[in-house]
Design an enzyme around this catalytic site. Sequence first.
Site, PDB file in Angstrom:
ATOM      1  N   ASP A   1       0.820  -1.207   0.000  1.00  0.00           N
ATOM      2  CA  ASP A   1       0.000   0.000   0.000  1.00  0.00           C
ATOM      3  C   ASP A   1       0.859   1.265   0.000  1.00  0.00           C
ATOM      4  O   ASP A   1       0.441   2.298  -0.519  1.00  0.00           O
ATOM      5  CB  ASP A   1      -0.984   0.005   1.182  1.00  0.00           C
ATOM      6  CG  ASP A   1      -2.278   0.730   0.838  1.00  0.00           C
ATOM      7  OD1 ASP A   1      -2.807   0.496  -0.263  1.00  0.00           O
ATOM      8  OD2 ASP A   1      -2.751   1.547   1.647  1.00  0.00           O
TER       9      ASP A   1
ATOM     10  N   GLU B   1     -11.397   5.883  -2.158  1.00  0.00           N
ATOM     11  CA  GLU B   1     -11.320   6.331  -0.765  1.00  0.00           C
ATOM     12  C   GLU B   1     -12.440   5.701   0.079  1.00  0.00           C
ATOM     13  O   GLU B   1     -12.214   5.308   1.220  1.00  0.00           O
ATOM     14  CB  GLU B   1     -11.420   7.864  -0.694  1.00  0.00           C
ATOM     15  CG  GLU B   1     -10.298   8.605  -1.409  1.00  0.00           C
ATOM     16  CD  GLU B   1      -8.964   8.543  -0.678  1.00  0.00           C
ATOM     17  OE1 GLU B   1      -8.554   7.446  -0.253  1.00  0.00           O
ATOM     18  OE2 GLU B   1      -8.324   9.600  -0.543  1.00  0.00           O
TER      19      GLU B   1
ATOM     20  N   GLU C   1       0.433  10.784   5.153  1.00  0.00           N
ATOM     21  CA  GLU C   1       0.234   9.340   5.026  1.00  0.00           C
ATOM     22  C   GLU C   1       1.531   8.629   4.614  1.00  0.00           C
ATOM     23  O   GLU C   1       1.865   7.573   5.138  1.00  0.00           O
ATOM     24  CB  GLU C   1      -0.866   9.086   3.989  1.00  0.00           C
ATOM     25  CG  GLU C   1      -1.489   7.721   4.101  1.00  0.00           C
ATOM     26  CD  GLU C   1      -2.818   7.680   3.361  1.00  0.00           C
ATOM     27  OE1 GLU C   1      -3.742   8.406   3.780  1.00  0.00           O
ATOM     28  OE2 GLU C   1      -2.919   6.953   2.369  1.00  0.00           O
TER      29      GLU C   1
ATOM     30  N   GLU D   1      -9.886  -3.258  -5.824  1.00  0.00           N
ATOM     31  CA  GLU D   1      -9.767  -3.295  -4.356  1.00  0.00           C
ATOM     32  C   GLU D   1      -9.838  -4.738  -3.849  1.00  0.00           C
ATOM     33  O   GLU D   1      -9.057  -5.125  -2.987  1.00  0.00           O
ATOM     34  CB  GLU D   1     -10.864  -2.439  -3.704  1.00  0.00           C
ATOM     35  CG  GLU D   1     -10.674  -0.937  -3.886  1.00  0.00           C
ATOM     36  CD  GLU D   1      -9.502  -0.360  -3.096  1.00  0.00           C
ATOM     37  OE1 GLU D   1      -9.060  -0.991  -2.115  1.00  0.00           O
ATOM     38  OE2 GLU D   1      -9.001   0.710  -3.462  1.00  0.00           O
TER      39      GLU D   1
HETATM   40  C1  LIG Z   1      -5.442  -0.098  -2.384  1.00  0.00           C
HETATM   41  C2  LIG Z   1      -5.841   1.179  -1.746  1.00  0.00           C
HETATM   42  N1  LIG Z   1      -7.067   1.663  -1.990  1.00  0.00           N
HETATM   43  C3  LIG Z   1      -7.462   2.814  -1.422  1.00  0.00           C
HETATM   44  C4  LIG Z   1      -6.639   3.533  -0.596  1.00  0.00           C
HETATM   45  C5  LIG Z   1      -7.133   4.801   0.058  1.00  0.00           C
HETATM   46  O1  LIG Z   1      -6.358   5.855  -0.190  1.00  0.00           O
HETATM   47  C6  LIG Z   1      -5.346   3.003  -0.381  1.00  0.00           C
HETATM   48  N2  LIG Z   1      -4.457   3.632   0.438  1.00  0.00           N
HETATM   49  N3  LIG Z   1      -4.982   1.838  -0.954  1.00  0.00           N
END
Ligand SMILES: Cc1ncc(CO)c(N)n1
Length: 222
Positions: free
Chosen positions: A49, A142, A90, A212
């Site tokens: 991520d 999001e 972040e 996702e």
């Molecule tokens: C895979 C993924 N989807 C959404 C977000 C949200 O920003 C993230 N950080 N990572």
Amino acid sequence: MDEEMMNMTEAWLRNHRLLYTGATRSPFILSIHDATINFVSFKTWLAQDYLFVRAFVPFVASILIKACKESDDDGDMEIILGGMAALEDEINWFKREATNWGISLSEVVPQQANINYCRFLESLMSPEVEYTVAITAFWATEAVYQESFAHCLGEGSKTPPELKETCARWGNEGFGLYCQSLQRIADRCLRTASEEELKKAEVLFLSVLEHEVEFWNMSMAA
Ligand SMILES: Cc1ncc(CO)c(N)n1
């Protein structure tokens, strides 16, 4: 509620409930919620991520540009800019968290699901992609994280203490309000969109959900 009175995103959420639930209640998220998560999976998710979020920054920047050129509402800029600013924090959080978990981020190799998702985002960065379509995909991305991680903090959750901070990043109330703002922008744009744009936006909404699901599955498989 009458379909005609519903916002477009609400109608999609209703019509594609199964896929949406698949994205927001993935085995990965459920395993955090019930404290059965394998920390190897969590570390995989964290590392992957981090790479995703780095690719997400130029995507959000492209939406900011579209907002400036195409939006009929001045307020959009501040909301998107706020989202971009939060991404700096972040990225720093990911770096600290990686150190805590003993992950060397410079050595992380993107996995296929991550590559596919980032490629998809890149395709949306083209100036030919309309603001309406891009902001819809942005909202969906999001919203999935918000709903997923909020579930891990909800009633009856047994989320391990060492994962609570992660869940709170996306599951907190402020992030929820931010997602609602993005949803309102998307719905406003969709109200005046052409049939063709509507169709495109709906297809991309579904693509986001599929990406996702694949992203969670990739993390879980590790
Ligand atoms: C895979 C993924 N989807 C959404 C977000 C949200 O920003 C993230 N950080 N990572």
